[in-house]
Enzyme design. Structure first.
Site, PDB file in Angstrom:
ATOM      1  N   HIS A 203       0.711  -1.213  -0.249  1.00 58.47           N
ATOM      2  CA  HIS A 203      -0.461   0.008  -0.343  1.00 58.47           C
ATOM      3  C   HIS A 203       1.095   1.245  -0.336  1.00 58.47           C
ATOM      4  O   HIS A 203       1.598   1.610   1.044  1.00 58.47           O
ATOM      5  CB  HIS A 203      -0.691  -0.190   1.274  1.00 58.47           C
ATOM      6  CG  HIS A 203      -1.741   1.011   1.717  1.00 58.47           C
ATOM      7  ND1 HIS A 203      -3.395   0.779   1.686  1.00 58.47           N
ATOM      8  CD2 HIS A 203      -1.407   1.595   1.869  1.00 58.47           C
ATOM      9  CE1 HIS A 203      -4.224   2.096   1.740  1.00 58.47           C
ATOM     10  NE2 HIS A 203      -2.978   2.944   2.187  1.00 58.47           N
ATOM     11  N   HIS A 205       1.727   5.644  -0.588  1.00 61.31           N
ATOM     12  CA  HIS A 205       1.492   6.718  -1.353  1.00 61.31           C
ATOM     13  C   HIS A 205       2.421   7.122  -2.102  1.00 61.31           C
ATOM     14  O   HIS A 205       4.427   7.062  -2.179  1.00 61.31           O
ATOM     15  CB  HIS A 205       1.132   7.031   0.080  1.00 61.31           C
ATOM     16  CG  HIS A 205       0.115   7.007   0.870  1.00 61.31           C
ATOM     17  ND1 HIS A 205      -1.391   7.605   0.561  1.00 61.31           N
ATOM     18  CD2 HIS A 205      -0.228   5.721   1.667  1.00 61.31           C
ATOM     19  CE1 HIS A 205      -2.320   7.500   0.919  1.00 61.31           C
ATOM     20  NE2 HIS A 205      -1.559   5.995   1.720  1.00 61.31           N
ATOM     21  N   CYS A 237      -3.592   9.635   5.601  1.00 65.45           N
ATOM     22  CA  CYS A 237      -4.583   9.701   6.643  1.00 65.45           C
ATOM     23  C   CYS A 237      -4.049  11.310   7.769  1.00 65.45           C
ATOM     24  O   CYS A 237      -2.895  12.234   6.922  1.00 65.45           O
ATOM     25  CB  CYS A 237      -3.474   8.991   7.435  1.00 65.45           C
ATOM     26  SG  CYS A 237      -4.102   8.897   9.336  1.00 65.45           S
ATOM     27  N   ASN A 246      -2.604   7.344  -2.654  1.00 64.75           N
ATOM     28  CA  ASN A 246      -2.199   6.404  -2.469  1.00 64.75           C
ATOM     29  C   ASN A 246      -1.474   7.054  -4.165  1.00 64.75           C
ATOM     30  O   ASN A 246      -2.035   7.490  -5.040  1.00 64.75           O
ATOM     31  CB  ASN A 246      -3.359   5.530  -2.684  1.00 64.75           C
ATOM     32  CG  ASN A 246      -4.151   4.881  -1.639  1.00 64.75           C
ATOM     33  OD1 ASN A 246      -4.988   6.359  -0.109  1.00 64.75           O
ATOM     34  ND2 ASN A 246      -3.645   4.226  -1.221  1.00 64.75           N
TER      35      ASN A 246
HETATM   36  N1  COA Z   1     -18.263   3.507  15.521  1.00 68.80           N
HETATM   37  C1  COA Z   1     -18.817   4.018  15.864  1.00 68.80           C
HETATM   38  N2  COA Z   1     -18.214   5.242  17.026  1.00 68.80           N
HETATM   39  C2  COA Z   1     -17.564   4.699  17.971  1.00 68.80           C
HETATM   40  C3  COA Z   1     -16.692   3.735  17.601  1.00 68.80           C
HETATM   41  C4  COA Z   1     -17.038   2.749  16.365  1.00 68.80           C
HETATM   42  N3  COA Z   1     -16.482   1.657  15.351  1.00 68.80           N
HETATM   43  N4  COA Z   1     -15.953   2.899  18.476  1.00 68.80           N
HETATM   44  C5  COA Z   1     -16.061   3.917  19.092  1.00 68.80           C
HETATM   45  N5  COA Z   1     -17.310   4.981  19.080  1.00 68.80           N
HETATM   46  C6  COA Z   1     -17.454   5.695  20.271  1.00 68.80           C
HETATM   47  C7  COA Z   1     -17.981   5.332  20.877  1.00 68.80           C
HETATM   48  O1  COA Z   1     -19.234   5.159  21.088  1.00 68.80           O
HETATM   49  C8  COA Z   1     -18.099   6.578  22.605  1.00 68.80           C
HETATM   50  O2  COA Z   1     -18.633   7.338  22.037  1.00 68.80           O
HETATM   51  P1  COA Z   1     -19.439   8.538  22.830  1.00 68.80           P
HETATM   52  O3  COA Z   1     -18.461   9.526  23.202  1.00 68.80           O
HETATM   53  O4  COA Z   1     -20.914   9.193  22.416  1.00 68.80           O
HETATM   54  O5  COA Z   1     -20.098   7.578  24.003  1.00 68.80           O
HETATM   55  C9  COA Z   1     -16.570   7.516  21.482  1.00 68.80           C
HETATM   56  O6  COA Z   1     -16.313   6.896  20.011  1.00 68.80           O
HETATM   57  C10 COA Z   1     -15.542   6.669  22.165  1.00 68.80           C
HETATM   58  O7  COA Z   1     -15.115   5.142  22.084  1.00 68.80           O
HETATM   59  P2  COA Z   1     -13.953   5.156  23.051  1.00 68.80           P
HETATM   60  O8  COA Z   1     -14.136   3.591  22.349  1.00 68.80           O
HETATM   61  O9  COA Z   1     -13.455   5.136  24.306  1.00 68.80           O
HETATM   62  O10 COA Z   1     -12.363   5.230  21.502  1.00 68.80           O
HETATM   63  P3  COA Z   1     -11.481   6.291  21.650  1.00 68.80           P
HETATM   64  O11 COA Z   1     -12.329   7.647  21.564  1.00 68.80           O
HETATM   65  O12 COA Z   1     -10.549   5.865  22.116  1.00 68.80           O
HETATM   66  O13 COA Z   1     -11.160   6.022  19.730  1.00 68.80           O
HETATM   67  C11 COA Z   1     -11.116   4.777  18.104  1.00 68.80           C
HETATM   68  C12 COA Z   1     -10.765   5.376  19.135  1.00 68.80           C
HETATM   69  C13 COA Z   1     -10.331   3.380  17.504  1.00 68.80           C
HETATM   70  C14 COA Z   1     -11.891   4.318  17.459  1.00 68.80           C
HETATM   71  C15 COA Z   1     -11.183   5.779  16.624  1.00 68.80           C
HETATM   72  O14 COA Z   1      -9.628   6.084  17.258  1.00 68.80           O
HETATM   73  C16 COA Z   1     -10.940   5.980  15.690  1.00 68.80           C
HETATM   74  O15 COA Z   1     -12.151   5.569  15.288  1.00 68.80           O
HETATM   75  N6  COA Z   1      -9.928   6.021  15.140  1.00 68.80           N
HETATM   76  C17 COA Z   1      -9.882   5.673  13.100  1.00 68.80           C
HETATM   77  C18 COA Z   1      -8.479   6.531  12.748  1.00 68.80           C
HETATM   78  C19 COA Z   1      -9.242   6.194  11.134  1.00 68.80           C
HETATM   79  O16 COA Z   1      -9.454   5.568  10.794  1.00 68.80           O
HETATM   80  N7  COA Z   1      -8.161   6.849  10.854  1.00 68.80           N
HETATM   81  C20 COA Z   1      -7.841   6.819   8.860  1.00 68.80           C
HETATM   82  C21 COA Z   1      -7.163   5.098   8.455  1.00 68.80           C
HETATM   83  S1  COA Z   1      -5.725   5.327   8.275  1.00 68.80           S
HETATM   84 ZN    ZN Z   2      -2.960   4.919   3.416  1.00 67.86          ZN
END
Ligand code: COA
Ligand code: ZN
Length: 292
Positions: A203, A205, A237, A246
């Protein structure tokens, strides 16, 4: 070996742009991509909508796309909540993601690499019980914006753990877009000693302009045949400031065709699909499409 292309623009591309693309357009984009010959489409992410608001309509998109039986429809899943959301809308393939950099993983997912891995063990188990295909990304596998150069043995160690969980394949991500062909060769030499090349997806970029050269060495010297790419060269990202898109699907496919690789993707259809978004494509081939 037939080239396997995962089209990631609907996820990697759309997660990183400022414009809000409405759900209908996303559905039309995926439907058009489904007819281009790509093997897999990463349609969206079931992540926190607070972190990635651009993809908060993942359910609606999955429910409304017209599926082609020859295409695998995948999505990113960060935790069990994401898995539940994905299973509810019959995603074909569950893709978990961690990083080879501790700092990046914390910023991107608010968890350590070890914690990510322990979460994934169960996610992979449930996915397999639900007869889903699975993928694990290892992002920032070459360079990290916060930690600099990544040790390839760290990538190998994480990859082996993920394969022990039963994941079908590992996508090794140059999230920063800084890997050089020699660094790609170094990593592949190290990991292919213990991991079959069938299990590896690359993958890339394009930030520093080396993505095409990286595909070339991986394909020619290491028989890697699975690549991620993005229509129009979109991608990036939000936690990697300055990273570019990408490798563009149209550029990748053009080069592979010129290398006589077994690749069955229609370049013009990729660009026609991309046109739905009304965004300027970032690729070489889009500039010379009338010449091919
Ligand atoms: N879908 C929807 N909502 C979600 C979720 C999911 N998969 N996972 C967590 N949440 C919500 C929880 O319900 C909570 O909501 P609330 O504040 O209304 O109660 C909130 O998010 C926090 O949940 P928590 O479990 O404490 O998660 P976090 O804040 O530690 O975040 C991740 C962790 C992984 C969910 C978050 O960092 C994330 O989504 N990252 C993705 C980053 C990404 O996609 N990057 C690009 C790709 S490389
Ligand atoms: Zn990527």
């Amino acid at each position: 070996m037939k080239i396997y292309i995962t089209e990631v623009a609907p996820r990697d591309g759309l997660q990183n742009i400022n414009q809000i693309i409405n759900t209908e357009k996303k559905i039309e984009f995926v439907n058009k991509l489904s007819e281009t010959g790509v093997d897999e489409i990463e349609v969206s992410s079931f992540v926190s909508p607070k972190v990635i608001p651009q993809l908060s309509d993942a359910e609606e998109v999955f429910k409304s796309i017209k599926r082609n039986n020859n295409v695998i429809y995948s999505a990113l899943v960060p935790n069990e909540k994401g898995l539940e959301r994905a299973l509810n809308v019959s995603v074909d393939k569950i893709s978990v993601f961690t990083s080879a950099s501790e700092t990046f993983n914390l910023k991107n997912t608010n968890s350590t690499i070890e914690d990510s891995l322990s979460k994934f063990k169960n996610i992979i188990k449930i996915s397999k019980e639900s007869k889903k295909l699975t993928r694990a990304y290892i992002s920032t596998a070459f360079w990290c914006p916060y930690e600099g150069k990544i040790n390839p043995y760290k990538v190998k160690e994480i990859a082996i753990k993920l394969l022990e969980f039963g994941v079908d394949e590992i996508s090794i991500g140059d999230t920063v877009g800084k890997a050089s062909p020699d660094e790609v060769s170094e990593l592949l030499e190290i990991i292919l000693n213990d991991i079959h090349h069938d299990k590896i997806v690359l993958h890339f970029h394009t930030t520093y302009g080396m993505a095409m050269a990286n595909v070339y060495v991986a394909y020619k010297n290491f028989s890697i045949y699975k690549f991620d790419s993005s229509a129009g060269g979109l991608g990036g990202c939000p936690f990697v400031p300055g990273a570019k898109g990408n490798i563009a699907t149209e550029d990748l496919v053009y080069m592979l065709k010129r290398l006589n690789a077994n690749v069955n993707v229609d370049i013009k259809k990729i660009l026609m699909a991309f046109n739905v978004l009304e965004i300027e494509p970032q690729s070489y081939i889009s500039k010379v499409i009338n010449l091919i």
